[in-house]
Motif scaffolding. Structure first.
Motif, mmCIF file in Angstrom:
data_model
loop_
_atom_site.group_PDB
_atom_site.id
_atom_site.type_symbol
_atom_site.label_atom_id
_atom_site.label_comp_id
_atom_site.label_asym_id
_atom_site.label_seq_id
_atom_site.Cartn_x
_atom_site.Cartn_y
_atom_site.Cartn_z
ATOM 1 N N PRO A 1 1.015 -1.256 0.099
ATOM 2 C CA PRO A 1 0.012 -0.004 0.032
ATOM 3 C C PRO A 1 0.705 1.143 -0.138
ATOM 4 N N GLN A 2 0.456 2.396 -0.889
ATOM 5 C CA GLN A 2 1.178 3.312 -0.959
ATOM 6 C C GLN A 2 0.282 4.494 -1.051
ATOM 7 N N ASP A 3 -0.049 5.301 -0.057
ATOM 8 C CA ASP A 3 -1.106 6.236 -0.131
ATOM 9 C C ASP A 3 -2.332 5.675 -0.414
ATOM 10 N N TRP A 4 -3.082 6.145 -1.643
ATOM 11 C CA TRP A 4 -4.145 5.581 -2.158
ATOM 12 C C TRP A 4 -3.976 4.304 -3.063
ATOM 13 N N TRP A 5 -2.805 3.909 -3.296
ATOM 14 C CA TRP A 5 -2.545 2.867 -4.466
ATOM 15 C C TRP A 5 -2.254 1.723 -3.899
ATOM 16 N N ALA A 6 -2.716 0.490 -4.399
ATOM 17 C CA ALA A 6 -2.347 -0.545 -4.300
ATOM 18 C C ALA A 6 -1.127 -1.241 -5.334
ATOM 19 N N ILE A 7 0.044 -1.497 -4.811
ATOM 20 C CA ILE A 7 1.505 -1.585 -5.903
ATOM 21 C C ILE A 7 1.601 -3.098 -5.643
ATOM 22 N N HIS A 8 1.530 -3.663 -6.911
ATOM 23 C CA HIS A 8 1.952 -5.203 -6.878
ATOM 24 C C HIS A 8 3.556 -5.274 -6.700
ATOM 25 N N GLN A 9 3.757 -5.997 -5.469
ATOM 26 C CA GLN A 9 5.042 -5.943 -5.001
ATOM 27 C C GLN A 9 6.127 -6.340 -5.965
ATOM 28 N N SER A 10 5.876 -7.426 -6.667
ATOM 29 C CA SER A 10 7.121 -7.795 -7.454
ATOM 30 C C SER A 10 7.445 -7.143 -8.762
ATOM 31 N N THR A 11 6.259 -6.415 -9.153
ATOM 32 C CA THR A 11 6.712 -5.482 -10.421
ATOM 33 C C THR A 11 6.708 -4.179 -10.262
ATOM 34 N N GLY A 12 6.177 -3.703 -8.836
ATOM 35 C CA GLY A 12 6.197 -2.279 -8.748
ATOM 36 C C GLY A 12 4.901 -1.611 -9.476
ATOM 37 N N GLN A 13 4.122 -2.355 -10.231
ATOM 38 C CA GLN A 13 3.136 -1.643 -11.214
ATOM 39 C C GLN A 13 1.858 -1.335 -10.166
ATOM 40 N N LYS A 14 1.393 -0.336 -10.236
ATOM 41 C CA LYS A 14 0.062 0.294 -9.633
ATOM 42 C C LYS A 14 -1.085 -0.588 -10.167
ATOM 43 N N ILE A 15 -1.903 -1.326 -9.177
ATOM 44 C CA ILE A 15 -2.818 -1.915 -9.948
ATOM 45 C C ILE A 15 -4.423 -1.467 -9.377
ATOM 46 N N GLY A 16 -4.502 -0.574 -8.579
ATOM 47 C CA GLY A 16 -5.786 0.009 -8.335
ATOM 48 C C GLY A 16 -5.692 0.957 -7.203
ATOM 49 N N ILE A 17 -6.866 1.537 -6.718
ATOM 50 C CA ILE A 17 -7.068 2.263 -5.757
ATOM 51 C C ILE A 17 -7.676 1.665 -4.336
ATOM 52 N N LEU A 18 -7.092 1.762 -3.076
ATOM 53 C CA LEU A 18 -7.460 1.129 -2.106
ATOM 54 C C LEU A 18 -8.815 1.814 -1.489
ATOM 55 N N PRO A 19 -9.693 0.804 -0.975
ATOM 56 C CA PRO A 19 -10.845 1.609 -0.158
ATOM 57 C C PRO A 19 -10.361 2.329 1.076
ATOM 58 N N GLY A 20 -10.967 3.115 1.544
ATOM 59 C CA GLY A 20 -10.780 4.134 2.525
ATOM 60 C C GLY A 20 -10.487 3.565 3.705
ATOM 61 N N TYR A 21 -11.420 2.508 3.985
ATOM 62 C CA TYR A 21 -11.124 1.742 5.422
ATOM 63 C C TYR A 21 -9.895 1.003 5.427
ATOM 64 N N ILE A 22 -9.486 0.343 4.328
ATOM 65 C CA ILE A 22 -8.384 -0.391 4.212
ATOM 66 C C ILE A 22 -7.126 0.616 4.234
#
Length: 209
Positions: free
Chosen positions: A134-155
Motif C-alpha cells: 500500500p502506498q497512499d491511495w494506491w495498491a502496488i504489485h510488490q514484485s513488479t512495482g506496478q500500480k494495480i488499483g486504488i484502495l478502499p478508504g477503510y483499508i
C-alpha cells in the motif's frame, strides 16, 4: 448495523463528527442533532439498502464467484461487505464487523475502488497470492512495482495506523468478469483489533443482547 429480534438497528460512529467538521455539506445527510439516535427498522435502512442488490437478487449468483462467496450465499450484507457498495455520488465504504480467525488474526476481503491495469502485460504478471504494497491511495504489485488499483478508504485507514501489522495480497483473479471485479484482495491484521480506536466507537446504544 446489527440484526436483533427480527429488526435492524443502525447507528453512527464517532468519526462522523470529524467528517462533518471537515466537510460541512455532510450536515444535510448526517443530522448533528440525531447522531446518537439508534434507528430500528424491519427493513434494511435506506443508507445501506441503496448499495445492496435487493431489487435484483437474481443477479447475485452472477457476481458471487468473483467475490469469493459460495453460489448458495444470497446474503446481501455479505455481498456488499466485499463489493464495497460503491456509488458514483459519494466515496463512502461499507465494511463488515468481523471476528478473529482461530489464529487470532482478522481478515478482510475486498475489491479495489478503481482497478488500474493499463497494460495487458500487467495482468499476465499477476498471480494469486502475490503481495500488495500500500502506498497512499494506491495498491502496488510488490514484485513488479506496478500500480494495480486504488484502495478502499477503510483499508487505507488500517494501513496508516498499523503499517507493520498488516499484510495485503491478491486473493483471487477473476479472468472473465468486468474490470472492476478482476481482482479480489485480502488484508490480514495481526496483533491488534481493527476499528477499536475512538473514531469507530458508536454514539448510540445497540441492544446486542
Amino acid at each position: 448495523m446489527i440484526w436483533r429480534d427480527g429488526q435492524y438497528q443502525t447507528c453512527f460512529v464517532a468519526g462522523v463528527k470529524d467528517l462533518i467538521a471537515a466537510a460541512p455539506l455532510w450536515r444535510h445527510h448526517f443530522k448533528p442533532e440525531a447522531l446518537a439516535v439508534v434507528k430500528t427498522t424491519r427493513e434494511i435502512h435506506c443508507d445501506y439498502a441503496c448499495r445492496m442488490p435487493l431489487d435484483r437478487p437474481q443477479e447475485m449468483p452472477w457476481h458471487l464467484p468473483s467475490l469469493g462467496l459460495p453460489m448458495d450465499s444470497l446474503d446481501p450484507i455479505a455481498f456488499v461487505a466485499r463489493s464495497g457498495g460503491y456509488r458514483e455520488t459519494d466515496s463512502l465504504d461499507i465494511f463488515p464487523e468481523i471476528q478473529p480467525d482461530v489464529d487470532g488474526s482478522y481478515r478482510f476481503y475486498f475489491l479495489l475502488r478503481k482497478l488500474y491495469l493499463a497494460d495487458e502485460a500487467v495482468v499476465n504478471d499477476l498471480m494469486e497470492g502475490d503481495k500488495i504494497d500500500p502506498q497512499d491511495w494506491w495498491a502496488i504489485h510488490q514484485s513488479t512495482g506496478q500500480k494495480i488499483g486504488i484502495l478502499p478508504g477503510y483499508i487505507r485507514a488500517l494501513v496508516a495506523s498499523h503499517r507493520q501489522q498488516v499484510e495485503m495480497k491478491i486473493q483471487q483473479i477473476n479472468h472473465s468478469t468486468m474490470l472492476q471485479s478482476r481482482l479480489l484482495c485480502s488484508l490480514t491484521c495481526r496483533g491488534f483489533i481493527p476499528f477499536s480506536s475512538p473514531e469507530y466507537q458508536i454514539l448510540g446504544y445497540l441492544d446486542e443482547g
